[in-house]
Design a protein around this motif. Structure first.
Motif, short mmCIF file in Angstrom:
data_model
loop_
_atom_site.label_atom_id
_atom_site.label_comp_id
_atom_site.label_asym_id
_atom_site.label_seq_id
_atom_site.Cartn_x
_atom_site.Cartn_y
_atom_site.Cartn_z
N ALA A 65 37.11 26.05 60.04
CA ALA A 65 37.13 25.84 58.59
C ALA A 65 35.74 25.48 58.08
CB ALA A 65 38.12 24.74 58.23
N VAL A 66 35.48 25.82 56.82
CA VAL A 66 34.19 25.53 56.21
C VAL A 66 34.38 24.83 54.87
CG1 VAL A 66 32.96 27.42 57.32
CG2 VAL A 66 34.10 27.82 55.14
N GLY A 67 33.37 24.07 54.48
CA GLY A 67 33.37 23.41 53.18
C GLY A 67 31.93 23.29 52.69
N VAL A 68 31.77 23.26 51.36
CA VAL A 68 30.41 23.21 50.79
C VAL A 68 30.33 22.13 49.72
CG1 VAL A 68 28.56 24.50 49.69
CG2 VAL A 68 30.17 25.70 51.19
N ILE A 69 29.27 21.33 49.83
CA ILE A 69 28.96 20.34 48.80
C ILE A 69 27.91 20.96 47.88
CG2 ILE A 69 28.11 18.02 48.32
CD1 ILE A 69 28.92 17.28 51.19
N VAL A 70 28.33 21.31 46.68
CA VAL A 70 27.42 21.94 45.71
C VAL A 70 26.83 20.84 44.83
CG1 VAL A 70 27.19 23.66 43.87
CG2 VAL A 70 28.86 24.01 45.71
N ILE A 71 25.49 20.73 44.86
CA ILE A 71 24.81 19.62 44.17
C ILE A 71 23.88 20.12 43.07
CG2 ILE A 71 23.18 17.69 44.47
CD1 ILE A 71 24.19 17.48 47.38
N ASP A 72 23.95 19.44 41.94
CA ASP A 72 23.01 19.69 40.85
C ASP A 72 21.89 18.65 40.98
OD1 ASP A 72 21.55 20.02 38.55
OD2 ASP A 72 23.25 19.81 37.18
N PRO A 73 20.69 19.06 41.42
CA PRO A 73 19.60 18.10 41.66
C PRO A 73 19.18 17.32 40.41
CG PRO A 73 19.11 20.24 42.63
CD PRO A 73 20.29 20.43 41.74
N ALA A 74 19.35 17.93 39.25
CA ALA A 74 18.91 17.28 38.01
C ALA A 74 19.80 16.08 37.66
CB ALA A 74 18.91 18.28 36.87
N THR A 75 21.10 16.23 37.88
CA THR A 75 22.04 15.16 37.49
C THR A 75 22.60 14.40 38.68
OG1 THR A 75 23.92 16.69 37.55
CG2 THR A 75 22.73 16.48 35.45
N HIS A 76 22.34 14.91 39.89
CA HIS A 76 22.89 14.33 41.12
C HIS A 76 24.43 14.32 41.11
CE1 HIS A 76 19.01 11.99 42.37
NE2 HIS A 76 18.80 13.28 42.15
N LYS A 77 24.99 15.34 40.49
CA LYS A 77 26.44 15.46 40.44
C LYS A 77 26.92 16.51 41.44
CE LYS A 77 27.30 13.82 35.73
NZ LYS A 77 27.92 14.14 34.41
N VAL A 78 28.20 16.41 41.77
CA VAL A 78 28.82 17.29 42.75
C VAL A 78 29.86 18.18 42.06
CG1 VAL A 78 30.22 17.37 44.85
CG2 VAL A 78 28.50 15.58 44.57
N LEU A 79 29.85 19.46 42.43
CA LEU A 79 30.82 20.41 41.87
C LEU A 79 32.15 20.30 42.63
CD1 LEU A 79 31.21 22.80 39.84
CD2 LEU A 79 30.76 24.32 41.78
N MET A 80 33.23 20.09 41.87
CA MET A 80 34.56 20.02 42.48
C MET A 80 35.52 20.97 41.77
SD MET A 80 35.00 15.96 43.41
CE MET A 80 36.04 16.32 44.83
N LEU A 81 36.59 21.34 42.48
CA LEU A 81 37.58 22.29 41.95
C LEU A 81 38.93 21.59 41.81
CD1 LEU A 81 36.81 25.33 44.30
CD2 LEU A 81 35.80 24.85 42.05
N SER A 82 39.69 22.03 40.81
CA SER A 82 41.04 21.47 40.64
C SER A 82 41.90 21.85 41.84
CB SER A 82 41.67 22.00 39.35
OG SER A 82 41.71 23.43 39.37
N SER A 83 42.69 20.91 42.32
CA SER A 83 43.54 21.12 43.48
C SER A 83 44.76 21.98 43.12
CB SER A 83 44.00 19.78 44.04
OG SER A 83 44.96 19.95 45.05
N ARG A 84 45.12 22.87 44.02
CA ARG A 84 46.31 23.69 43.81
C ARG A 84 47.58 22.91 44.19
NH1 ARG A 84 45.24 28.86 42.58
NH2 ARG A 84 43.29 29.84 43.29
#
Length: 216
Positions: free
Chosen positions: A84-103
């Motif tokens: 399995a794989v997972g990715v932490i998507v980061i916005d360097p400008a705001t230091h926020k993390v991209l998340m998705l709504s759970s199914r």
């Protein structure tokens, strides 16, 4: 008047030879012998044979059941380990993390996750991560910034059942349309991402070791 003389008749019963229920000489088939008519030794031998026959049937059944269990266990052991794989998507400008709504859980948010494909060939974890970003999160990326870590998952018996490969991507390009566009994308602060993944062990471990953890 003349009187007729009757022949004398014997009143004694004379059994006829060869006739009667007790004579089986002329009856077809072998005579049936009841157990009580058998000598003690023959009775014992018969019981011994019956017991051996039952014991053999019981052993054969146990052997078959044991073989079935062994075959079933072998089949389970040959089951491939999940990748399995997972990715932490980061916005360097705001230091926020991209998340998705759970199914599965309404109102909950998760990191982009997926399994490596196994057909037609086994998919490399890094390729699976890039595909995942495009299909699940609507993120265009040609490379991964770094690998946060790889984690093994075991069952209650201690057998490894899965490997989780976690990566990090910085400054992503968000797509307007993507295959799973029905899922909502949100940018959340790092602390909120940690809280949202408290019950998602692999995602939580990766967040604790990502680049944002050092600056938190």
């Amino acid at each position: 008047m003349a009187t007729a003389t009757l022949p004398s008749v014997s009143t004694e019963f004379q059994p006829s030879t060869g006739v009667g229920c007790n004579n089986t000489a002329n009856l077809p088939g072998a005579p049936v012998i009841a157990d009580e008519d058998l000598p003690k030794k023959e009775k014992k031998d018969k019981k011994s044979k019956d017991k051996k026959s039952k014991d053999k049937k019981s052993k054969d059944k146990k052997a078959k059941d044991k073989k079935k269990k062994k075959d079933a266990g072998a089949e389970k052991e040959t089951k491939p380990i999940r990748q399995a794989v997972g990715v932490i998507v980061i916005d360097p400008a705001t230091h926020k993390v991209l998340m998705l709504s759970s199914r599965k859980n309404e109102g909950a948010y998760v990191l982009p996750r997926d399994d490596c494909k196994t057909e037609p060939v086994e998919e490399h974890p890094e390729k699976a991560a890039l595909r995942l970003l495009n299909e699940k999160a609507g993120v265009a990326a040609t490379f991964l910034s770094s690998r946060v870590g790889s984690y093994s998952e075991s069952n209650k018996k201690g057998k490894v059942i899965a490997h989780h490969w976690m990566y990090e991507v910085h400054a992503p390009t968000l797509l307007e349309t993507w295959p799973n566009a029905d899922r909502q994308r949100v940018w959340v602060p790092y602390e909120d991402a940690l809280k949202a993944t408290e019950k998602k062990r692999m995602s939580h471990l990766a967040l604790e070791k990502c680049s944002l953890a050092k600056s938190a």
